[in-house]
Design an enzyme around this catalytic site. Structure first.
Site, PDB file in Angstrom:
ATOM      1  N   LYS A  43       0.801  -1.189   0.000  1.00 59.83           N
ATOM      2  CA  LYS A  43       0.000   0.000   0.000  1.00 59.83           C
ATOM      3  C   LYS A  43       0.853   1.266   0.000  1.00 59.83           C
ATOM      4  CE  LYS A  43      -3.433  -2.269   2.833  1.00 59.83           C
ATOM      5  NZ  LYS A  43      -3.965  -2.314   4.200  1.00 59.83           N
ATOM      6  N   GLY A  44       2.062   1.178   0.482  1.00 55.46           N
ATOM      7  CA  GLY A  44       2.869   2.373   0.732  1.00 55.46           C
ATOM      8  C   GLY A  44       3.179   3.247  -0.454  1.00 55.46           C
ATOM      9  N   ASP A 100       7.698   2.432  -2.290  1.00 55.38           N
ATOM     10  CA  ASP A 100       7.881   3.575  -1.407  1.00 55.38           C
ATOM     11  C   ASP A 100       9.266   3.579  -0.776  1.00 55.38           C
ATOM     12  OD1 ASP A 100       7.295   1.341   0.159  1.00 55.38           O
ATOM     13  OD2 ASP A 100       5.938   2.398   1.504  1.00 55.38           O
ATOM     14  N   ASP A 103      14.162  -1.065   1.996  1.00 54.73           N
ATOM     15  CA  ASP A 103      14.682  -1.143   3.359  1.00 54.73           C
ATOM     16  C   ASP A 103      15.471  -2.449   3.494  1.00 54.73           C
ATOM     17  OD1 ASP A 103      15.035  -0.974   6.122  1.00 54.73           O
ATOM     18  OD2 ASP A 103      12.948  -0.588   6.570  1.00 54.73           O
ATOM     19  N   LYS A 131      17.105   2.843   2.022  1.00 55.08           N
ATOM     20  CA  LYS A 131      17.719   2.785   3.346  1.00 55.08           C
ATOM     21  C   LYS A 131      18.740   1.641   3.348  1.00 55.08           C
ATOM     22  CE  LYS A 131      14.800   3.398   6.813  1.00 55.08           C
ATOM     23  NZ  LYS A 131      13.906   3.123   7.962  1.00 55.08           N
ATOM     24  N   PHE A 152      12.787   5.262  11.663  1.00 51.64           N
ATOM     25  CA  PHE A 152      11.484   4.735  11.272  1.00 51.64           C
ATOM     26  C   PHE A 152      10.673   5.906  10.743  1.00 51.64           C
ATOM     27  CE2 PHE A 152       7.236   3.128  11.482  1.00 51.64           C
ATOM     28  CZ  PHE A 152       7.400   1.820  11.063  1.00 51.64           C
ATOM     29  N   VAL A 153      10.400   5.898   9.433  1.00 54.70           N
ATOM     30  CA  VAL A 153       9.773   7.043   8.787  1.00 54.70           C
ATOM     31  C   VAL A 153       8.327   6.749   8.381  1.00 54.70           C
ATOM     32  CG1 VAL A 153      11.915   8.113   8.004  1.00 54.70           C
ATOM     33  CG2 VAL A 153      10.800   6.407   6.559  1.00 54.70           C
ATOM     34  N   ASP A 159       3.620   4.132   6.332  1.00 55.43           N
ATOM     35  CA  ASP A 159       2.782   4.046   7.517  1.00 55.43           C
ATOM     36  C   ASP A 159       3.464   3.395   8.705  1.00 55.43           C
ATOM     37  OD1 ASP A 159       1.210   0.963   7.917  1.00 55.43           O
ATOM     38  OD2 ASP A 159       2.687   1.308   6.338  1.00 55.43           O
ATOM     39  N   ARG A 165      -0.111   7.730   6.831  1.00 56.60           N
ATOM     40  CA  ARG A 165       0.099   7.747   5.377  1.00 56.60           C
ATOM     41  C   ARG A 165      -0.259   9.102   4.762  1.00 56.60           C
ATOM     42  NH1 ARG A 165       0.860   2.441   3.447  1.00 56.60           N
ATOM     43  NH2 ARG A 165      -0.173   0.809   4.634  1.00 56.60           N
TER      44      ARG A 165
END
Length: 179
Positions: A43-44, A100, A103, A131, A152-153, A159, A165
């Protein structure tokens, strides 16, 4: 208020807008005369994807796949959950995965393998945030908006437990919120 949960703004709305425009311009140059298939990892990516797509001046197809390795946690589970199998053809197509954040690399690596099994002409990755300090699986993006600090963004589609979001910028979340 959500703002009380934030530690600091990492990337402003203006910085994001400028960089997304630049990414769109680069994709336009790289895919000139082609009809790329853009696949967003939900979803990000939804905010980033929508803004990026408006900067891509090419005939392109837009699709989405639901995938996650985080669930409602702040750390990856290590297992990627894919919402649906491909219900569209990618064989012989120029495909760009839109994400998005890159990581751990777990989700993107799994998605890359899934898509490569379907024999695209080419496959590239575009991520808003990279990241690299958190990478567990070696994978790189072809298009990167920003290198992200090891925080943690949230915001701009990213989200924590399905919240935050809707922030128009990217900010770090206070550790006591997600610990």
């Amino acid at each position: 208020m959500m703002v009380n949960d934030l530690k600091e703004i990492i990337f402003t709305q203006e910085q994001i807008s400028e960089r997304v425009s630049q990414l769109g311009a680069q994709i336009n140059m790289d895919y000139a005369g082609k009809n790329p298939l853009l696949i967003g990892i939900l979803k990000g990516c939804f905010v980033f994807f929508a803004d990026l797509a408006r900067h891509i001046d090419l005939k392109c197809e837009i699709r989405f796949i639901l995938a996650s390795s985080y669930g409602f946690s702040s750390i990856t589970t290590g297992n990627v959950k894919v919402g649906t199998e491909l219900d569209f053809e990618i064989a012989g197509r120029d495909v760009i995965i839109i994400e998005d954040i890159l990581d751990s690399g777990i989700t993107l690596s799994a998605m890359r393998k899934l898509l490569l099994r379907n024999e695209p002409q080419s496959l590239k990755i575009c991520t808003l945030l990279d990241k690299p300090t958190r990478r567990q699986i070696p994978i790189d993006a072809d298009y990167v908006g920003f290198e992200c600090p090891d925080e943690f963004v949230v915001g701009y589609g990213l989200d924590y437990a399905e919240g935050y979001r809707n922030l128009p910028y990217i900010a770090s979340l206070k550790p006591e919120i997600y610990s």
